[in-house]
Scaffold this active site. Structure first.
Site, PDB file in Angstrom:
ATOM      1  N   ASP A 136      -2.027   3.792   9.755  1.00 40.32           N
ATOM      2  CA  ASP A 136      -1.271   4.676   9.520  1.00 40.32           C
ATOM      3  C   ASP A 136       0.135   3.980   8.943  1.00 40.32           C
ATOM      4  O   ASP A 136      -0.031   2.387   8.698  1.00 40.32           O
ATOM      5  CB  ASP A 136      -0.250   4.012  11.407  1.00 40.32           C
ATOM      6  CG  ASP A 136      -1.069   4.282  12.223  1.00 40.32           C
ATOM      7  OD1 ASP A 136      -2.094   5.625  12.870  1.00 40.32           O
ATOM      8  OD2 ASP A 136      -1.173   3.295  13.635  1.00 40.32           O
ATOM      9  N   ASP A 195      13.947  -0.880   8.661  1.00 40.18           N
ATOM     10  CA  ASP A 195      15.385  -0.203   7.943  1.00 40.18           C
ATOM     11  C   ASP A 195      15.125   1.608   8.200  1.00 40.18           C
ATOM     12  O   ASP A 195      15.979   1.794   9.015  1.00 40.18           O
ATOM     13  CB  ASP A 195      16.238  -0.523   7.003  1.00 40.18           C
ATOM     14  CG  ASP A 195      15.590  -0.667   5.262  1.00 40.18           C
ATOM     15  OD1 ASP A 195      14.192  -0.336   5.721  1.00 40.18           O
ATOM     16  OD2 ASP A 195      16.283  -1.194   4.658  1.00 40.18           O
ATOM     17  N   GLU A 235      24.081   4.562   7.535  1.00 42.01           N
ATOM     18  CA  GLU A 235      24.681   4.041   6.628  1.00 42.01           C
ATOM     19  C   GLU A 235      23.026   4.482   5.594  1.00 42.01           C
ATOM     20  O   GLU A 235      23.352   4.581   4.765  1.00 42.01           O
ATOM     21  CB  GLU A 235      24.382   2.442   6.893  1.00 42.01           C
ATOM     22  CG  GLU A 235      25.052   2.141   5.651  1.00 42.01           C
ATOM     23  CD  GLU A 235      25.109   0.758   5.076  1.00 42.01           C
ATOM     24  OE1 GLU A 235      25.150   0.012   6.036  1.00 42.01           O
ATOM     25  OE2 GLU A 235      24.471   0.341   3.799  1.00 42.01           O
ATOM     26  N   GLU A 236      21.626   4.414   6.373  1.00 41.13           N
ATOM     27  CA  GLU A 236      20.768   5.394   5.505  1.00 41.13           C
ATOM     28  C   GLU A 236      20.574   6.065   5.369  1.00 41.13           C
ATOM     29  O   GLU A 236      19.597   6.466   4.126  1.00 41.13           O
ATOM     30  CB  GLU A 236      19.415   4.534   6.470  1.00 41.13           C
ATOM     31  CG  GLU A 236      19.402   3.439   7.021  1.00 41.13           C
ATOM     32  CD  GLU A 236      19.178   3.144   5.423  1.00 41.13           C
ATOM     33  OE1 GLU A 236      18.303   3.329   4.592  1.00 41.13           O
ATOM     34  OE2 GLU A 236      19.016   1.860   5.305  1.00 41.13           O
ATOM     35  N   ASP A 287      24.983   2.178  11.640  1.00 40.01           N
ATOM     36  CA  ASP A 287      23.647   0.661  10.253  1.00 40.01           C
ATOM     37  C   ASP A 287      22.876   0.354  11.482  1.00 40.01           C
ATOM     38  O   ASP A 287      23.144  -0.510  12.193  1.00 40.01           O
ATOM     39  CB  ASP A 287      25.031  -0.412  10.219  1.00 40.01           C
ATOM     40  CG  ASP A 287      24.341  -1.051   8.534  1.00 40.01           C
ATOM     41  OD1 ASP A 287      22.916  -0.807   8.886  1.00 40.01           O
ATOM     42  OD2 ASP A 287      24.629  -1.999   8.393  1.00 40.01           O
ATOM     43  N   LEU A 324      19.956  -1.158  10.809  1.00 37.07           N
ATOM     44  CA  LEU A 324      19.959  -3.429  10.149  1.00 37.07           C
ATOM     45  C   LEU A 324      20.362  -3.933   9.133  1.00 37.07           C
ATOM     46  O   LEU A 324      19.899  -2.959   8.570  1.00 37.07           O
ATOM     47  CB  LEU A 324      18.386  -2.195   9.287  1.00 37.07           C
ATOM     48  CG  LEU A 324      17.046  -3.694  10.637  1.00 37.07           C
ATOM     49  CD1 LEU A 324      17.509  -3.910  11.576  1.00 37.07           C
ATOM     50  CD2 LEU A 324      15.964  -3.849   9.913  1.00 37.07           C
ATOM     51  N   ASP A 325      21.300  -3.933   9.606  1.00 35.68           N
ATOM     52  CA  ASP A 325      22.450  -5.000   8.908  1.00 35.68           C
ATOM     53  C   ASP A 325      21.766  -5.905   8.680  1.00 35.68           C
ATOM     54  O   ASP A 325      21.356  -6.700   9.523  1.00 35.68           O
ATOM     55  CB  ASP A 325      23.559  -4.921  10.247  1.00 35.68           C
ATOM     56  CG  ASP A 325      24.700  -6.024   8.620  1.00 35.68           C
ATOM     57  OD1 ASP A 325      24.674  -5.416   8.019  1.00 35.68           O
ATOM     58  OD2 ASP A 325      25.318  -6.757   9.159  1.00 35.68           O
ATOM     59  N   GLU A 356      29.898   0.140   8.491  1.00 38.03           N
ATOM     60  CA  GLU A 356      30.590  -1.894   9.394  1.00 38.03           C
ATOM     61  C   GLU A 356      31.860  -2.423  10.135  1.00 38.03           C
ATOM     62  O   GLU A 356      32.126  -3.101  11.303  1.00 38.03           O
ATOM     63  CB  GLU A 356      29.629  -2.407   8.194  1.00 38.03           C
ATOM     64  CG  GLU A 356      28.676  -2.076   7.698  1.00 38.03           C
ATOM     65  CD  GLU A 356      28.229  -2.578   6.325  1.00 38.03           C
ATOM     66  OE1 GLU A 356      27.103  -3.115   6.342  1.00 38.03           O
ATOM     67  OE2 GLU A 356      28.823  -2.638   4.786  1.00 38.03           O
TER      68      GLU A 356
END
Ligand code: FDP
Length: 340
Positions: free
Chosen positions: A70, A76, A99-100, A121, A123-124, A285
């Site tokens: 896979d 993120d 945010e991505e 967000d 994954l900060d 954020e």
């Protein structure tokens, strides 16, 4: 007797806390509660993946394929998709933004559209993943301002004071879900043995003044002279004002702000000659964290005005951030205004 057990008299799970909050609003339709439940589920799915991050190489990753063939997604990207998929179908949201992603995230046309808006967000602090340092997800919920159908940019670009809820999830030595609907800030820690979030930090209050500062001093040479003067002031010796402050900088905003809320002090990400508005994003954020910290009795400023009053102009706009104990944020503003 039950009272002799080492457990509290009432187990307050996140689920129960949300339900009790809903009962205080007789007009509530329950949509908001469902939304929070789904967010908590998304967070658990992300956490499951975060805990495996260090195993990827051992389990035979080749380029971006795992041992089963896979594709291994970057964490993120995984967090971004997981949160979207956990939230897109239940009919409580009209639009999302992450945010991505460059643009608005629309709810698929075959799903119902609701009255709330989600900004997140996923994954900060992602540059900390490989070092096993705390990272997190941050979220904001607003009520839509458009009438019906698909949500619009106007729904997403609302000033932070209009948040219906804000919160964050910490993926650290334990997993925590911290949220606020305007009635106190409450933190829940995941008990992995039962898979439930249990209330561990009820009604968090930030000290009015602290003795810790948190900033990336590597940027010192790029800061304006008033910011440099403020940083030098915090490091001077003066017992009467609790100086020097101690320095703590994790480099994951969500973890730095969480510590600041518990221990007091200030977190700063100012503008500099390279990035005049700093690095952090206003809507993903700064706004949710400002909402949380203000509700815990603290303050959040862009150096000159309250973060929550700023009207966002675009989805990914950046803003300086000074957040933490009320007296400390006020002092930072005074330095930046040249009043000290
Ligand atoms: P990251 O780039 O690792 O995702 O907003 C992004 C952020 O982390 C914050 O979490 C963190 O506080 C900040 O950047 C760190 O920036 P510096 O490396 O400039 O200190």
């Amino acid at each position: 007797m039950y009272s002799r057990t080492p457990y509290p008299s009432k187990f307050m799970t996140l689920e129960r806390h949300i339900a009790e909050g809903e009962r205080e609003h007789p007009e509530a339709t329950g949509e908001f509660s469902v939304l929070l439940h789904h967010l908590a589920l998304a967070a658990k799915l992300v956490w499951r993946e975060v805990t495996k991050a260090g195993l990827v190489n051992i389990l035979g990753k080749t380029d971006r394929m795992n041992i089963s063939g896979d594709e291994v997604k970057k964490l993120d990207e995984f967090a971004d998709e997981t949160i979207f998929k956990a939230m897109d179908h239940a009919g409580h949201l009209c639009v999302m933004a992450s945010e991505e992603n460059e643009d608005l995230l629309h709810i698929p046309a075959d799903y119902p559209h609701g009255k709330y808006v989600l900004l997140y967000d996923p994954l900060d602090g992602s540059s900390n993943i490989d070092a096993n340092v705390t990272i997190g997800s941050i979220f904001s919920i607003y009520r839509r301002v458009s009438a019906a159908g698909q949500g619009t940019m106007e729904d997403v670009l609302q000033p932070g004071y209009r948040q219906a809820a804000g919160g964050y999830v910490l993926y650290g030595s334990s997993m925590m879900f911290v949220y606020c609907t305007g009635h106190g800030v409450h933190g829940f820690t995941l008990d992995p043995s039962v898979g439930e979030f249990l209330l561990s930090h009820e009604n968090i209050r930030i000290p009015q003044k602290g003795t810790i500062f948190s900033m990336n001093e590597g940027n010192y040479g790029r800061w304006e002279p008033r910011m440099q003067q403020y940083a030098r002031y915090l490091k001077e010796e003066d017992a009467a004002t609790g100086r020097p402050y101690s320095a703590r900088y994790i480099g994951s905003l969500v973890a730095d702000v969480h510590r600041t809320m518990l221990y007091g002090g200030i977190y700063c990400y100012p503008g500099d000659t390279k990035n005049p508005n700093g690095k952090l994003r206003l809507v993903y954020e700064n706004n949710p964290l400002a909402f949380i910290v203000e509700n815990a009795g603290g303050a959040a400023s862009n150096g000159h005005r309250r973060i929550l009053d700023v009207q966002p102009e675009s989805l990914h706009e950046r803003s300086p951030l000074f957040i933490g104990s009320r007296d400390d944020v006020k002092m930072a503003e005074e330095f930046l205004a040249g009043r000290r």
